[in-house]
Design an enzyme around this catalytic site. Structure first.
Site, PDB file in Angstrom:
ATOM      1  N   MET A 104      39.613 -82.370  58.064  1.00 55.71           N
ATOM      2  CA  MET A 104      38.772 -81.207  57.804  1.00 55.71           C
ATOM      3  C   MET A 104      39.001 -80.206  58.933  1.00 55.71           C
ATOM      4  SD  MET A 104      36.563 -79.582  56.011  1.00 55.71           S
ATOM      5  CE  MET A 104      35.870 -78.007  56.499  1.00 55.71           C
ATOM      6  N   GLU A 140      54.962 -74.489  44.187  1.00 60.32           N
ATOM      7  CA  GLU A 140      53.741 -73.758  43.836  1.00 60.32           C
ATOM      8  C   GLU A 140      53.417 -72.690  44.879  1.00 60.32           C
ATOM      9  OE1 GLU A 140      53.850 -77.124  42.508  1.00 60.32           O
ATOM     10  OE2 GLU A 140      54.183 -75.755  40.848  1.00 60.32           O
ATOM     11  N   THR A 164      56.607 -85.098  50.313  1.00 57.73           N
ATOM     12  CA  THR A 164      55.803 -86.227  49.831  1.00 57.73           C
ATOM     13  C   THR A 164      56.686 -87.374  49.342  1.00 57.73           C
ATOM     14  OG1 THR A 164      55.718 -85.244  47.611  1.00 57.73           O
ATOM     15  CG2 THR A 164      53.885 -84.750  49.103  1.00 57.73           C
ATOM     16  N   ARG A 166      55.180 -91.010  49.246  1.00 57.91           N
ATOM     17  CA  ARG A 166      55.611 -91.983  48.237  1.00 57.91           C
ATOM     18  C   ARG A 166      56.426 -93.136  48.799  1.00 57.91           C
ATOM     19  NH1 ARG A 166      56.878 -87.589  45.689  1.00 57.91           N
ATOM     20  NH2 ARG A 166      54.838 -86.717  45.329  1.00 57.91           N
ATOM     21  N   ASP A 171      55.755 -74.899  34.570  1.00 59.48           N
ATOM     22  CA  ASP A 171      55.596 -75.906  35.629  1.00 59.48           C
ATOM     23  C   ASP A 171      56.144 -77.259  35.178  1.00 59.48           C
ATOM     24  OD1 ASP A 171      54.947 -77.123  38.056  1.00 59.48           O
ATOM     25  OD2 ASP A 171      52.910 -77.599  37.428  1.00 59.48           O
TER      26      ASP A 171
HETATM   27 CA    CA Z   1      54.971 -78.059  40.192  1.00 61.47          CA
END
Ligand code: CA
Length: 703
Positions: free
Chosen positions: A672, A214, A196, A152, A335
């Site tokens: 990948m 999470e 992030t 960000r 959440d």
């Molecule tokens: Ca979350």
């Protein structure tokens, strides 16, 4: 056919566990360009940042000022001449992986991260790249992120640029040379943390949070000496094991609100996005995240508020000392996080001037707090909300709707769902209109928890039972996206701009009465801030989920944006957004009379599907493995909103090299990584057969 965001939200949850992948009155306004500030990025310090509101040419910190208003006092581009706005320049990444970055501009130089945490300095008038710094992140770490590797943005301070990396480092780079000054690992690399969010530098300390709720981590915020990189303080957001002692009196207070053995699950609370700072009050505000795992019955059996989940916390920036907190969602269970932007201003409420903090939270409520002491002034829902009937202004607590509380057996429909009413997409407050502009969305989910929850190390740990959601038919729910003009004094809607799609970008307002937003339908749009009338728009070949900025160089005003998809909705949903808009991530800068052109969009993709003689059993195995391993990055329809390659259109060369790519890691540089640790050659063949079969089915169904 299931469709819409709920289908991919469902999928998101199905794959859980297997992720692979107050302006001052003297502020310049109107006709003339403010006198340029003489200086350079080396002069960005406490004094200069304290004057940022009046420094119209520059965008020196994440929300332009420490108050995070995202309002530019520039008015050279205004509601009357904006029709002549055109592209001044663009800078193109070599990747379609997403961006959520707010670029900073200091004295004619734009500093920003792009894809894969690359850091750039770019001439803000011409788009010429001055330097790039590659922190050489571990690209395999994408498997420990919920929503891709997007970053960000950066902070600048005394000649250096600061940013976080997906693998948990805080990096300081010399702004003049692009050379590394220092870096620190701010997280435990043996745990699934990531970063992030953009750091903030406050009073000489670089402050950074982290993500991972999470996955089962314990959230905290750390401050480092900006000059040396030495750790100054760390504020834990949830308590650890009391047997190990408490790091602070705040943790002792918090531990009294937990039950069971929560520390084994991590607890969560990760502060992955927002900070704001009031220099006069000497308070740094931290927005905290959701619980880990999501279900409070599992996380803290027997109840408790679970401090400091989904809270706004005020601490002293010098030493991280706790001052006050407001917990918006006690016993967080859905959440919901309070990591959304916190905007500081002064409002006249009930005849009294109040120093407020405003947040449009993921839970669907718009909160106005007294930022001197954390007192709740008002709260109202800005989208339909069914987890709570209202927020009690006497206690400051939400009143939960008992009959909508979920348990083991049946799914309970609740709005908003885990994708939220408003997430990291920045809002904006215009002191001219007195309105807050919120990129809002409606979201519903059917929650229930599994009867037998098992915590897994280095894995998704969200504790939802997707079967109940299927039974509830959650995928038939309709979602909506709109840009809300919100009056923070009455805490109510003034008007809205409706969109056809729901994952629209961050917002900027300017003194030219402009309201700027990237739309999920692939446009940058500019509205009149006072009434929402569309004044100008332009196709930009991608979504623009990040927030626009404005700055001036050599007497010309620019509006710029880091354009590209990002977030769980596009990366999982693919077809739910606009997969035809899949340009590489770009910085775009616009000015009056700008005449630059974007390259023609890549087209003419041909289907090149090999024949497979695969049994139904093989296809079923491939399908299950695709959902388990591939889908979080490649999407439910083999399309990931343009961020990763559209698997329907793999070339014959890619088909030939399928094993080498998936097992051999031959495209690990593009993100990948090898899955040799998870798959064998027969399983890869099954996945390949499924992809080809599914591509045929999808294409036949569509043409
Ligand atoms: Ca979350």
């Amino acid at each position: 056919m299931l469709h819409g965001p709920f289908r991919y939200l469902l999928t998101f949850l199905l794959v859980a566990g297997m992720a692979a992948c107050g302006r001052d009155d003297g502020a310049p306004q109107g006709e003339s360009v403010p006198a340029p500030v003489q200086g350079s990025v080396a002069d960005v310090d406490a004094e200069r940042l304290a004057q940022a509101a009046n420094d119209a040419n520059n965008w020196m910190t994440h929300g332009r000022t420490y108050a995070e208003e995202r309002y530019s006092p520039l008015a050279l581009i205004d509601e009357h001449n904006v029709r002549t706005l055109g592209l001044a320049w663009y800078w193109e990444s070599d990747s379609t992986m997403g961006t959520e970055a707010t670029p900073l501009v200091v004295d004619g130089v734009l500093y920003s991260t792009s894809t894969w945490n690359l850091l750039h300095a770019i001439d803000a008038a011409t788009g010429e790249e001055l330097w790039t710094y590659d922190p050489a992140i571990d690209r395999d770490w994408i498997r420990y992120t919920c929503c891709g590797t997007a970053n960000r943005g950066v902070a600048v301070w005394e000649g250096r640029v600061y940013f976080g990396t997906i693998d948990g480092r805080l990096v300081a780079v010399d702004a003049a040379t692009g050379k590394l000054a220092w870096e620190v690992q701010t997280t435990d690399p043996t745990k699934p943390y990531s970063i992030t969010g953009a750091p903030r530098v406050v009073k000489g300390k670089a402050v950074i949070g982290n993500s991972g709720a999470e996955f089962g981590v314990r959230g905290y915020v750390t401050a480092y000496d900006a000059a040396s990189g030495e750790q100054a303080w760390r504020f834990y957001i949830v308590p650890g094991n009391p047997a190990d002692g408490y790091e602070s009196p705040a943790m002792e207070m918090a531990a009294a609100t937990w039950n069971g053995e929560w520390w084994k699950y991590g607890g969560g609370g990760t502060a992955w996005d927002s900070f704001s700072f009031d220099p006069d009050l000497d308070l740094l505000y931290i927005g905290t995240g959701n619980g880990s795992p999501w279900s409070r019955d599992i996380r803290s059996p027997g109840g408790g508020d679970n401090l400091f989940l989904c809270s706004i916390i005020a601490v002293r920036p010098d030493d991280g000392e706790y001052v006050w907190h407001y917990q918006a969602v006690p016993g967080e269970n859905w959440d919901y996080n309070c990591t959304q932007q916190m905007t500081l201003t002064e409002l006249e409420i009930g005849g009294e001037k109040r120093k407020v903090l405003m947040q449009a939270a993921k839970s669907g409520f718009f909160y106005v707090l007294d930022r001197t002491n954390g007192e709740l002034i008002s709260a109202n829902n800005f989208v339909p909300v069914t987890w709570a009937s209202h927020v009690d202004l006497g206690t400051g607590r939400p009143v939960e709707i008992e009959e909508n509380l979920y348990g083991v057996e049946e799914g309970k429909r609740v709005a908003p769902g885990p994708m939220g009413a408003h997430v990291w997409h920045s809002m904006s407050y215009s002191p001219d209109t007195g309105l807050v502009y919120i990129p809002a969305r409606e979201d519903v989910w059917s929650y229930s928890r599994p009867a037998n929850y098992e915590h897994k190390e280095m894995s998704w740990n969200i504790s939802l039972n997707p079967d109940a959601a299927v039974a509830e038919g959650v995928m038939d729910f309709v979602t909506k996206g709109y840009l809300l003009a919100w009056d923070p004094i009455t805490n109510s809607e003034k008007w809205r701009i409706n969109y056809e799609r729901d994952w629209n970008g961050g917002v900027l307002t300017t003194a030219g009465n402009l309201l700027v937003q990237g739309a999920a339908d692939g446009r940058l749009a500019i509205y009149r801030a006072s009434d929402g009338e569309l004044l100008w728009d332009m196709p930009i070949q991608t979504g623009a989920t990040a927030a626009p900025i404005s700055y001036a160089v050599h007497g010309e005003q620019y509006i710029a944006i880091a354009a590209g998809w990002s977030g769980a909705v596009p990366i999982l949903g693919g077809g739910g957004t606009t997969p035809t808009h899949n340009a590489p991530m770009r910085f775009l800068a616009f000015k009056l009379g700008g005449a630059a052109k974007l390259p023609e969009p890549a087209g003419g993709r041909a289907l090149s599907l090999p024949d497979f003689d695969a049994s139904d059993e093989t296809l079923e195995q491939g399908s299950a493995l695709y959902v388990e391993i591939c889908q979080t990055c490649h999407g439910i329809n083999l399309v990931s909103g343009g961020m990763t390659p559209d698997l329907r259109y793999m070339s014959s060369e890619t088909h030939e090299q399928f094993q080498a790519i998936v097992l051999g890691g031959s495209r690990s540089a593009q993100g990948m990584s090898s899955f040799a640790d998870r798959l064998d050659s027969g399983q890869v063949d099954a996945i390949h057969a499924f992809i080809v079969s599914e591509a045929r089915r999808l294409m036949d169904g569509r043409r």
